[in-house]
Write an enzyme that holds these catalytic residues in place. Structure first.
Site, PDB file in Angstrom:
ATOM      1  N   GLY A 194       0.939  -1.281  -0.096  1.00  0.00           N
ATOM      2  CA  GLY A 194       0.081  -0.036   0.078  1.00  0.00           C
ATOM      3  C   GLY A 194       0.676   1.154  -0.192  1.00  0.00           C
ATOM      4  N   LEU A 228      -4.497  -5.604  -4.374  1.00  0.00           N
ATOM      5  CA  LEU A 228      -3.468  -4.496  -4.297  1.00  0.00           C
ATOM      6  C   LEU A 228      -2.156  -5.163  -3.692  1.00  0.00           C
ATOM      7  CD1 LEU A 228      -2.572  -1.658  -4.539  1.00  0.00           C
ATOM      8  CD2 LEU A 228      -3.536  -1.344  -2.081  1.00  0.00           C
ATOM      9  N   ASP A 229      -0.957  -5.039  -4.821  1.00  0.00           N
ATOM     10  CA  ASP A 229       0.511  -5.477  -4.377  1.00  0.00           C
ATOM     11  C   ASP A 229       0.607  -6.907  -3.856  1.00  0.00           C
ATOM     12  OD1 ASP A 229       1.113  -2.561  -4.746  1.00  0.00           O
ATOM     13  OD2 ASP A 229       0.817  -1.935  -2.665  1.00  0.00           O
ATOM     14  N   ALA A 230      -0.281  -7.698  -4.551  1.00  0.00           N
ATOM     15  CA  ALA A 230      -0.074  -8.918  -4.046  1.00  0.00           C
ATOM     16  C   ALA A 230      -0.050 -10.100  -5.194  1.00  0.00           C
ATOM     17  CB  ALA A 230      -1.303  -9.397  -3.327  1.00  0.00           C
TER      18      ALA A 230
END
Length: 284
Positions: free
Chosen positions: A201, A227-229
């Protein structure tokens, strides 16, 4: 001149004889294998492979290779990709205000560190339009708000089709893409300024400073709905100390971001990354 090559990326349920079957397909058509790498994920029960061979002397025309290999792949329950080195991918770089990753990618492309064209830049801010003009890249300023997000994403998708883009690189593009956009164009690499999964994040350097970390990192990954995964392609770290301010962490982190993103883009363009589930095998 390097001899042109073809590359197969294959994943399938693990079973005996797979290496022989894949290699024999190339041998039977008089191909010369120059790279072969295999991996078995025993937990997932999957076999993953990368085979690259020279096209010169191969007795199948390029347009017939995929149909011929499909006959072998189907009984193996394989998913696979076929790539040719003579095909030059087309990249769109998306940015916001920060230029360090953008300039690094452009420099590396001009220095021929990777084979690709960069015909398109898209940004939600106008700040980097002059950079695009300097390097002869078409620039589109598409501001994004909650109210116009879907409309702007439709324009972005149309530009990707218009410019025949193969890969989108989010070089510090500070917007979250919708699931609908990703499903329509899944080939997206993002650079995140932390060693994921830590500090996902926003504001990771500030949070890292508050936590008193002794290393900071950067992560390049494919973009997914979460998100960001997404599947991680490349990561690296650098040591920091109690003497470093947040500004020091940001400065050191930017150096990492440049290198990590460039490595990931180069690996992707050289067809050395195979995604399965939310993981990757990187054939270096």
């Amino acid at each position: 001149m390097t001899s042109p090559t073809a590359t197969l990326l294959v994943s399938c349920p693990d079973q005996r004889g797979l290496v022989a079957k894949l290699a024999n397909f190339i041998y039977a058509h008089h191909g010369n294998i120059i790279h072969a790498d295999h991996h078995t994920d025993f937990t997932a029960g999957l076999f993953l492979s990368r085979l690259e061979w020279q096209i010169d002397g191969f007795d199948l025309p390029r347009e017939e290779i995929a149909p011929a290999f499909a006959e072998i792949a189907e009984p193996l329950q394989a998913t696979w990709q076929l790539h040719f080195s003579a095909t030059v991918p087309r990249i769109a770089i998306w940015v916001s205000r920060q230029d360090h990753c953008l300039l690094d990618l452009i420099w590396r492309q001009h220095a021929k560190e990777f084979a690709a064209q960069i015909p398109l830049m898209i940004s939600n801010h106008a700040a980097l339009g002059d950079v695009a003009k300097q390097f002869g890249i078409d620039f589109y300023h598409l501001p994004v708000t909650k109210e116009n997000k879907l409309e702007q994403e439709a324009k972005q998708l149309e530009l990707l089709r218009q410019y025949k883009i193969d890969l989108v690189v989010l070089a510090k593009y500070m917007q979250i893409l919708s699931g609908n956009f990703i499903s329509n164009f899944p080939q997206i690499i993002n650079i995140h300024h932390s060693f994921l999964p830590a500090f996902a994040g926003a504001n990771p350097y500030e949070r890292a400073y508050e936590r008193g970390v002794k290393i900071i990192g950067a992560t390049a990954h494919y973009v997914t709905d979460e998100l960001d995964a997404g599947p991680i392609i490349e990561q690296d770290v650098v040591r920091v100390s109690h003497r470093d301010t947040t500004g020091d962490l940001i400065r050191k982190g930017k150096d990492l971001e440049r290198v990590v993103l460039a490595r990931a883009v180069r690996l992707h363009l050289r067809n050395r990354v195979l995604v399965y589930g939310n993981r990757t095998v990187v054939f270096e």
